[in-house]
Design a protein around this motif. Structure first.
Motif, PDB file in Angstrom:
ATOM      1  N   GLY A  81     -28.869 154.196  33.771  1.00  7.53           N
ATOM      2  CA  GLY A  81     -29.891 153.849  34.759  1.00  7.53           C
ATOM      3  C   GLY A  81     -29.335 153.500  36.114  1.00  7.53           C
ATOM      4  N   PHE A  82     -28.010 153.599  36.281  1.00 13.76           N
ATOM      5  CA  PHE A  82     -27.377 153.291  37.566  1.00 13.76           C
ATOM      6  C   PHE A  82     -26.697 154.548  38.102  1.00 13.76           C
ATOM      7  CE2 PHE A  82     -27.812 149.173  35.663  1.00 13.76           C
ATOM      8  CZ  PHE A  82     -28.043 148.310  36.725  1.00 13.76           C
ATOM      9  N   ARG A  83     -27.039 154.899  39.344  1.00 15.10           N
ATOM     10  CA  ARG A  83     -26.413 156.051  39.980  1.00 15.10           C
ATOM     11  C   ARG A  83     -24.992 155.670  40.403  1.00 15.10           C
ATOM     12  NH1 ARG A  83     -29.256 156.259  44.630  1.00 15.10           N
ATOM     13  NH2 ARG A  83     -27.822 154.668  45.362  1.00 15.10           N
ATOM     14  N   HIS A  84     -24.035 156.509  40.024  1.00 17.48           N
ATOM     15  CA  HIS A  84     -22.651 156.316  40.454  1.00 17.48           C
ATOM     16  C   HIS A  84     -22.321 157.394  41.478  1.00 17.48           C
ATOM     17  CE1 HIS A  84     -22.696 153.772  36.962  1.00 17.48           C
ATOM     18  NE2 HIS A  84     -21.428 153.416  37.128  1.00 17.48           N
ATOM     19  N   TRP A  85     -21.887 156.952  42.642  1.00 20.63           N
ATOM     20  CA  TRP A  85     -21.662 157.877  43.750  1.00 20.63           C
ATOM     21  C   TRP A  85     -20.192 157.845  44.142  1.00 20.63           C
ATOM     22  CZ3 TRP A  85     -20.503 157.913  49.096  1.00 20.63           C
ATOM     23  CH2 TRP A  85     -20.877 159.091  49.775  1.00 20.63           C
ATOM     24  N   ALA A  86     -19.744 158.934  44.779  1.00 19.01           N
ATOM     25  CA  ALA A  86     -18.362 159.067  45.280  1.00 19.01           C
ATOM     26  C   ALA A  86     -17.358 159.080  44.129  1.00 19.01           C
ATOM     27  CB  ALA A  86     -18.025 157.966  46.280  1.00 19.01           C
TER      28      ALA A  86
ATOM     29  N   VAL B 154     -21.383 151.804  42.989  1.00 18.78           N
ATOM     30  CA  VAL B 154     -22.484 151.544  42.059  1.00 18.78           C
ATOM     31  C   VAL B 154     -23.510 150.669  42.775  1.00 18.78           C
ATOM     32  CG1 VAL B 154     -23.130 150.666  39.786  1.00 18.78           C
ATOM     33  CG2 VAL B 154     -20.843 151.632  40.156  1.00 18.78           C
ATOM     34  N   PRO B 155     -24.776 151.020  42.769  1.00 20.81           N
ATOM     35  CA  PRO B 155     -25.795 150.220  43.466  1.00 20.81           C
ATOM     36  C   PRO B 155     -25.972 148.849  42.821  1.00 20.81           C
ATOM     37  CG  PRO B 155     -26.824 151.922  42.141  1.00 20.81           C
ATOM     38  CD  PRO B 155     -25.358 152.200  42.101  1.00 20.81           C
ATOM     39  N   GLU B 156     -26.572 147.950  43.585  1.00 21.32           N
ATOM     40  CA  GLU B 156     -26.752 146.583  43.115  1.00 21.32           C
ATOM     41  C   GLU B 156     -27.887 146.461  42.110  1.00 21.32           C
ATOM     42  OE1 GLU B 156     -27.436 144.674  46.812  1.00 21.32           O
ATOM     43  OE2 GLU B 156     -25.327 144.765  47.471  1.00 21.32           O
ATOM     44  N   GLN B 157     -28.787 147.455  42.071  1.00 16.03           N
ATOM     45  CA  GLN B 157     -29.904 147.397  41.141  1.00 16.03           C
ATOM     46  C   GLN B 157     -30.100 148.760  40.483  1.00 16.03           C
ATOM     47  OE1 GLN B 157     -33.282 146.432  43.536  1.00 16.03           O
ATOM     48  NE2 GLN B 157     -33.137 148.250  44.818  1.00 16.03           N
ATOM     49  N   GLN B 158     -30.823 148.782  39.381  1.00 16.08           N
ATOM     50  CA  GLN B 158     -31.055 150.016  38.647  1.00 16.08           C
ATOM     51  C   GLN B 158     -31.815 151.011  39.517  1.00 16.08           C
ATOM     52  OE1 GLN B 158     -32.392 149.330  34.653  1.00 16.08           O
ATOM     53  NE2 GLN B 158     -33.139 151.416  34.374  1.00 16.08           N
ATOM     54  N   THR B 159     -31.400 152.278  39.461  1.00 16.28           N
ATOM     55  CA  THR B 159     -31.982 153.288  40.347  1.00 16.28           C
ATOM     56  C   THR B 159     -32.940 154.243  39.634  1.00 16.28           C
ATOM     57  OG1 THR B 159     -30.031 154.679  39.954  1.00 16.28           O
ATOM     58  CG2 THR B 159     -30.005 153.268  41.918  1.00 16.28           C
ATOM     59  N   HIS B 160     -32.902 154.291  38.299  1.00 17.71           N
ATOM     60  CA  HIS B 160     -33.787 155.188  37.563  1.00 17.71           C
ATOM     61  C   HIS B 160     -33.851 154.709  36.111  1.00 17.71           C
ATOM     62  CE1 HIS B 160     -29.661 156.841  37.399  1.00 17.71           C
ATOM     63  NE2 HIS B 160     -29.935 157.093  36.129  1.00 17.71           N
ATOM     64  N   GLU B 161     -34.723 155.317  35.349  1.00 12.75           N
ATOM     65  CA  GLU B 161     -34.902 154.912  33.953  1.00 12.75           C
ATOM     66  C   GLU B 161     -33.665 155.258  33.125  1.00 12.75           C
ATOM     67  OE1 GLU B 161     -37.832 155.910  30.153  1.00 12.75           O
ATOM     68  OE2 GLU B 161     -38.497 156.350  32.193  1.00 12.75           O
TER      69      GLU B 161
ATOM     70  N   ASP C 295     -28.676 152.228  26.513  1.00 11.42           N
ATOM     71  CA  ASP C 295     -28.416 150.864  26.978  1.00 11.42           C
ATOM     72  C   ASP C 295     -26.941 150.720  27.336  1.00 11.42           C
ATOM     73  OD1 ASP C 295     -26.923 149.371  24.556  1.00 11.42           O
ATOM     74  OD2 ASP C 295     -28.437 150.733  23.733  1.00 11.42           O
ATOM     75  N   LEU C 296     -26.658 149.778  28.218  1.00 14.03           N
ATOM     76  CA  LEU C 296     -25.326 149.636  28.790  1.00 14.03           C
ATOM     77  C   LEU C 296     -24.270 149.353  27.727  1.00 14.03           C
ATOM     78  CD1 LEU C 296     -23.584 149.547  31.317  1.00 14.03           C
ATOM     79  CD2 LEU C 296     -24.151 147.120  31.570  1.00 14.03           C
ATOM     80  N   ALA C 297     -24.582 148.500  26.752  1.00 14.26           N
ATOM     81  CA  ALA C 297     -23.599 148.142  25.732  1.00 14.26           C
ATOM     82  C   ALA C 297     -23.190 149.362  24.907  1.00 14.26           C
ATOM     83  CB  ALA C 297     -24.168 147.050  24.819  1.00 14.26           C
ATOM     84  N   THR C 298     -24.176 150.183  24.535  1.00 11.76           N
ATOM     85  CA  THR C 298     -23.875 151.389  23.762  1.00 11.76           C
ATOM     86  C   THR C 298     -23.025 152.349  24.576  1.00 11.76           C
ATOM     87  OG1 THR C 298     -25.953 151.200  22.529  1.00 11.76           O
ATOM     88  CG2 THR C 298     -24.891 153.357  22.551  1.00 11.76           C
TER      89      THR C 298
END
Length: 565
Positions: free
Chosen positions: A259-264, A296-303, A307-310
């Motif tokens: 759910g977090f866009r990673h850029w660059a 990595v943005p400070e907040q979630q960018t999409h659905e 989940d992060l742990a998995t």
């Protein structure tokens, strides 16, 4: 004096090539016409960076080649803006060549012709080259800084293709008023109702420790659409059958699914094209950045689909495997070996496996003894890279086609084939069924209709959503475009004159007859011109080939002459 106009526009300038050409040409004419000169020929590069030297810009390279001829059409060159013609030290590298061939150079900022004996003119032109380099660097830094801030502090989609499992949805008008006025829209990532469930499945299998090959085989056996099968328009170069092990690893290590866009994640850098020839300029390369440098943005960018742990648990396992060099995809984290650019494989791209229809890859095998000769083999690596579909899972033999064995037989057979140009012309002009493009379009039409039926089923079952409605509209538009293209290419076309085809085949026959003394490079070029396609059956040790010469002349692009050897 007759002059040649030289101009350039690149994608970096964000300008319309037509209007850019017009104003540059007007500036050039306003300079030279009052002096009694005229522009008789134009050279204008589109989409070429100013950092490229003239020899690597198509139109500028053509100008340089014509300048060397005694019967050239011009006596001098005029540019509309020096910053577009020269970058960095290009003037110092190019102007002596112009002077050597007696070709004058006119520049508006100089007020006329550049004097090769004037130190002031040389300093001024060098200054413009430095300004051009500085301008490009400034634009790059501004763009990168703006993109970094947008990536870190907003949830805007910053471009690029959506990863497997997602699709693009409308997110309102573009924030730039000028772009919004032209109809440009913002987009956001939303789960794809067709492929998102398969991403969840992949992570389920990865969480219990299944290997990449095992997961790829599960997906293939259960009929999951691979990225290349789901979207053929953007993955035409990949085999749609079966799942690639590398594709599975890419999905399992892609943080976008959290759910977090990673850029660059990658960056461009420039490298000298030839360290022995600095004037050849730089080549732009791509390289992976360290993960700690990703934005990595400070907040979630999409659905999120996982989940992060998995994701952390699964990704850590496959990333560690890659670093150790024991798993599929390990090459990303390892230094690539330099390619041997001197070795040429004449049949590369022309040989296919008869069992799986996969293109064979060329490989060089060193000689066993020091005084022996190496071998060039063409091998099928489909089973190494992909999970095998059910229809070819059994009975796929090892495929190793020795170039030294097939080339003499192929060349002799081609010489025999083209000894009768009229028979070849008759075969080329024969209408023998639908073309490859028509078959591809028919397959796409059936696939799109099935996907539309599936989406309609989702809606009928009460699972309607904006994402499903958007997907349905997109697929229906693709289906309409496919049907329109089928109708267009189904129209009768003008058949070429048979005598013209025979005359052209006589020329090709002469080249084929000289194959016995041809170099690997000459063979490659001729096989490309013939559109040679070889289908090799490793079980029977037999190769069947087709050729499609004169694709622009023949009435059908799939007109082929078939033979076996």
């Amino acid at each position: 004096m007759d002059l040649a106009f030289l101009g350039r526009v690149s994608t970096e300038d964000a300008q319309d090539p037509v209007s850019s050409r017009m104003w540059q040409l007007k500036r050039a004419r306003d300079l030279v016409e009052p002096m009694g000169h005229r522009i008789v020929v134009e050279f204008f590069d589109i989409g070429q960076s100013r950092s490229l030297p003239w020899k690597r810009r198509p139109e500028a390279a053509m100008l340089l080649e014509e300048m060397k001829r005694p019967n050239r059409r011009f006596d001098g060159i005029v540019v509309g803006e020096p910053q577009r013609a020269f970058y960095g030290h290009q003037f110092a590298m190019t102007f002596p060549v112009l002077t050597h061939y007696g070709c004058a150079l006119f520049v508006p900022e100089v007020g006329g012709q550049v004097d090769p004996d004037s130190d002031a003119h040389e300093m001024m032109m060098s200054l413009f080259g430095g300004m051009s380099k500085s301008e490009r660097s400034r634009i790059q830094k501004r763009t990168q800084a703006a993109m970094r801030e947008l990536a870190a502090r907003t949830d805007r989609r910053l471009g690029g293709r959506p990863p497997f499992g997602y699709m693009l949805a409308d997110a309102g008008p573009h924030p730039n008023p000028a772009r919004a006025a032209t109809g440009q829209r913002m987009h956001k990532l939303v789960p794809d109702p067709v492929t998102a469930p398969w991403v969840a499945k992949i992570y389920e299998w990865g969480a219990v420790g299944e290997g990449l090959r095992s997961i790829a085989q599960h997906l293939t056996d259960q009929g999951a659409p691979s990225p290349s099968a789901h979207d053929r328009e953007r993955n035409k170069h990949r085999d749609p059958r079966g799942w690639s092990h590398a594709t599975v690893r890419t999905i399992l290590t892609n943080p976008t699914y959290t759910g977090f866009r990673h850029w660059a994640k990658q960056e461009k850098y420039e490298q000298l094209l030839d360290v022995e020839d600095v004037a050849a300029g730089n080549a732009t390369r791509m390289r992976w950045r360290d993960q700690s440098d990703w934005i990595v943005p400070e907040q979630q960018t999409h659905e999120a689909l996982v989940d992060l742990a998995t994701w952390q648990a699964v990704a850590a396992r496959y990333q560690a495997t890659a670093r150790e060099g024991t798993g599929t995809g390990a090459g990303r984290c390892m230094e690539r070996r330099p390619k041997n650019a001197k070795r040429i494989y004449p049949l590369a791209g022309h040989v296919y496996c008869a069992h799986c229809d996969h293109r064979l890859a060329g490989a060089y095998r060193k000689p066993a003894a020091k005084d022996g000769n190496g071998r060039i083999l063409y091998q099928c690596d489909f089973a190494k890279r992909y999970a095998l579909p059910e229809e070819i899972k059994d009975g796929h033999p090892p495929v190793n086609l020795n170039q030294a064995i097939i080339l003499p037989a192929l060349d002799a057979d081609l010489a025999d084939l083209f000894s009768d140009p009229r028979a070849v012309a008759a075969a080329l002009l024969k209408d023998d069924g639908p073309s490859p493009e028509q078959r591809t379009l028919h397959d796409r039409r059936r696939r799109l209709q099935q996907e539309i039926d599936n989406l309609v089923g989702f809606i009928a079952s009460g699972k309607a959503s904006d994402a499903i409605a958007t997907a349905l509209a997109t697929k229906e538009a693709e289906l309409a475009a496919t049907k329109e293209r089928l109708a267009e290419i189904g129209k009768p076309r003008k058949r070429p004159d048979a005598e013209e085809v025979v005359a052209a085949l006589n020329v090709i026959g002469g080249a084929v007859g000289a194959l016995a003394h041809a170099t690997d490079e000459e063979r490659r070029d001729l096989y490309n011109a013939l559109d040679l396609r070889i289908r090799y059956d490793a079980t029977e040790k037999r190769a069947h080939y087709t050729v499609s010469p004169l694709l622009s002349t023949a009435s059908r692009s799939d007109s082929r002459v078939r033979r076996g050897t």
